[in-house]
Design a protein around this motif. Structure first.
Motif, PDB file in Angstrom:
ATOM      1  N   GLU A  73      56.981 -45.448 -47.064  1.00 58.27           N
ATOM      2  CA  GLU A  73      55.950 -46.297 -46.469  1.00 58.27           C
ATOM      3  C   GLU A  73      55.298 -45.600 -45.285  1.00 58.27           C
ATOM      4  O   GLU A  73      55.934 -44.775 -44.629  1.00 58.27           O
ATOM      5  CB  GLU A  73      56.565 -47.604 -45.922  1.00 58.27           C
ATOM      6  CG  GLU A  73      57.232 -48.459 -46.960  1.00 58.27           C
ATOM      7  CD  GLU A  73      57.946 -49.668 -46.344  1.00 58.27           C
ATOM      8  OE1 GLU A  73      58.326 -50.533 -47.116  1.00 58.27           O
ATOM      9  OE2 GLU A  73      58.125 -49.709 -45.101  1.00 58.27           O
TER      10      GLU A  73
ATOM     11  N   THR B 242      52.942 -52.088 -42.317  1.00 54.52           N
ATOM     12  CA  THR B 242      53.404 -50.969 -43.139  1.00 54.52           C
ATOM     13  C   THR B 242      52.679 -51.030 -44.482  1.00 54.52           C
ATOM     14  O   THR B 242      52.359 -52.105 -44.992  1.00 54.52           O
ATOM     15  CB  THR B 242      54.919 -51.014 -43.398  1.00 54.52           C
ATOM     16  OG1 THR B 242      55.246 -52.238 -44.036  1.00 54.52           O
ATOM     17  CG2 THR B 242      55.714 -50.889 -42.107  1.00 54.52           C
TER      18      THR B 242
ATOM     19  N   LYS C  40      52.860 -49.335 -48.419  1.00 53.80           N
ATOM     20  CA  LYS C  40      53.639 -48.514 -49.347  1.00 53.80           C
ATOM     21  C   LYS C  40      52.871 -47.256 -49.726  1.00 53.80           C
ATOM     22  O   LYS C  40      51.646 -47.296 -49.871  1.00 53.80           O
ATOM     23  CB  LYS C  40      53.962 -49.319 -50.605  1.00 53.80           C
ATOM     24  CG  LYS C  40      54.995 -50.404 -50.362  1.00 53.80           C
ATOM     25  CD  LYS C  40      55.556 -50.899 -51.684  1.00 53.80           C
ATOM     26  CE  LYS C  40      56.608 -51.964 -51.472  1.00 53.80           C
ATOM     27  NZ  LYS C  40      57.696 -51.559 -50.572  1.00 53.80           N
TER      28      LYS C  40
END
Lengths: 282, 162
Positions: free
Chosen positions: A135, A146, A148
């Motif tokens: 991430e 965050t 991915k």
């Protein structure tokens, strides 16, 4: 060969950097290690009005082990990561990739965050981040979030980072006893960008491979997962996996190699890596 | 807050000084043009050739990929500095003795680069020496003599024969 004139501002904190980005809008660039940015400025491929130097921001140059994840601060230098016992033990894929990145003097300055944020399609670390299912940790005007890795890399040098966002760290899952990793690249000279490279992760349980991620770099506009080849490899079919690369990849021609050469080399790397992942099977 | 020119305090080869530099000026241009330290050479100016290698706060960097303004508060060592202190006297002698240079253009960067490797101690393998100098182009020697020179100094420093 000199950069066009620009102003320089040293960010004292993350908040300061975000404020400066907002103030200068599209003319601003963040300066981290500068090992790609300053080369681009020297060649006048880019001419920003201001560089915002984030090197003085505290806390962004640390590597932490946290509940199943390793968090690598954006300002961690390549050489610092290369000598980190935490990365050597818990993130072996990145440990395998780092020696392939440029040369000692460049690794002393270049940062992990800079490599991820630039998203050069031929760079090693973006592919590793995708292969690891990691991430990106980002702070923007509205706070921290965050993203991915699968959703972070959008296109050629394009990422999920907005104009006022700062990448502050990457997070990658800690390797377990079932984890397997492979890394290989082909380049003409040591330290060059790869003509084509492959970063992989997989799980081995009861002699069965699963959760394979095959991520190519240097062969598209961003790190490219070869999903059909992954499906074939799970079944132990190496030749079918190599054949499936025809569907997975769309290699380009450039001064280093033709698309056909890249396609062939992608298969060579897959065979090498398949053996490396196997240890147990295949 | 953001300036086209900035005042910096920098220590070059042990001498602390103040300077005003254009933000866009690279470290190697500052050393050569403002301080007259022309031992650091300029080759490609985009980080490929290694001719501009200098030390900043003890580690080697590309002088063309770092701005002078970034060196505010930093300690910079150039080939002039490490020559004067005698730090690399044995390396320079070995390079001369083994013909590890011809035109000499790459030599300052090459010397600072190998000094970083040798400062770690021990005797690196020839492969490790080649790996460490892979970012420093030499178009004269073919590298073999350079590796010979570095290896001989490594042995000598470790207490063996050169």
């Amino acid at each position: 060969m000199k950069p066009a004139a620009f102003a320089y501002a040293k960010a004292r904190s993350l908040r300061d950097a975000i404020t400066l980005l907002g103030k200068h809008k599209k003319g601003a660039r963040l300066l981290a290690g500068g090992q790609s940015l300053i080369a681009a400025l020297n060649m006048r491929l880019d001419a920003p009005s201001v560089l915002i130097d984030i090197n003085g921001i505290e806390g962004l140059d640390e590597i932490h082990l946290k509940k199943g994840w390793v968090e690598i601060g954006a300002l961690v230098r390549h050489s610092q990561a290369l000598h980190s016992p935490i990365i050597a033990k818990h993130v072996p894929l990145i440990a395998k990739a780092l020696p392939h990145i440029a040369h000692p003097a460049i690794r002393n300055r270049g940062t992990i965050g800079g490599s991820i944020a630039l998203a050069d399609p031929a760079a090693e670390l973006p592919a590793c981040l995708v292969a690891l299912g990691g991430e990106a940790v980002i702070t923007g005007p509205k706070g921290k979030r965050t993203v991915k890795a699968d959703n972070f890399f959008k296109d050629l040098f394009e990422t999920a980072l907005g104009p006022r966002d700062v990448l502050t760290a990457i997070r990658v899952p800690v390797a377990s006893s079932e984890s397997r990793f492979g890394f290989a690249e082909i380049c003409r000279r040591r330290g060059d960008y790869a003509i084509v490279g492959l970063a992989t992760s997989a799980r081995v349980k009861d002699k069965e491979l699963s959760d394979i991620r095959l991520v190519y770099f240097g062969i598209g506009s961003k790190p490219e997962r070869a999903r059909k080849a992954e499906a074939a490899l799970v079944k132990g079919k190496i030749d079918a996996a190599v054949a499936a690369l025809d569907d997975d990849l769309d290699p380009h021609d450039d001064v280093q190699a033709t698309g056909a050469t890249r396609r062939y080399l992608a298969g060579v790397l897959l065979k090498r890596i398949a053996r490396e992942l196997a240890e147990v099977r295949l | 807050m953001s300036e086209l020119s900035c005042a910096i305090m920098i220590t070059v080869n042990g001498e602390e000084m103040r300077a005003t530099v254009e933000a866009r000026k690279t470290l190697v241009d500052f050393l050569r043009e403002d301080l007259g330290l022309t031992g650091s050479h300029i080759g490609c100016e985009h980080g490929i050739c290694g001719a501009c290698t200098v030390r900043v706060d003890g580690t080697i960097v590309r002088g063309c990929l770092m701005l002078a303004v970034q060196c505010d508060g930093a300690r910079v060592d150039t080939i002039e500095g490490v020559s004067d202190t005698g730090e690399i006297g044995d390396l320079q002698e070995a390079f001369q003795k083994r013909n590890a240079l011809q035109c000499g253009y790459c030599t300052p960067g090459m010397l600072l680069t190998v000094q970083e490797l040798l400062a770690k101690g021990g005797v690196p393998s020839r492969e490790a020496i080649r790996e460490h100098i892979s970012g420093n182009y030499c178009r004269c020697t073919g590298y073999h003599a350079i590796v010979d020179a570095v290896e001989s100094v490594a042995h000598a420093r470790a207490g063996g024969k050169s």
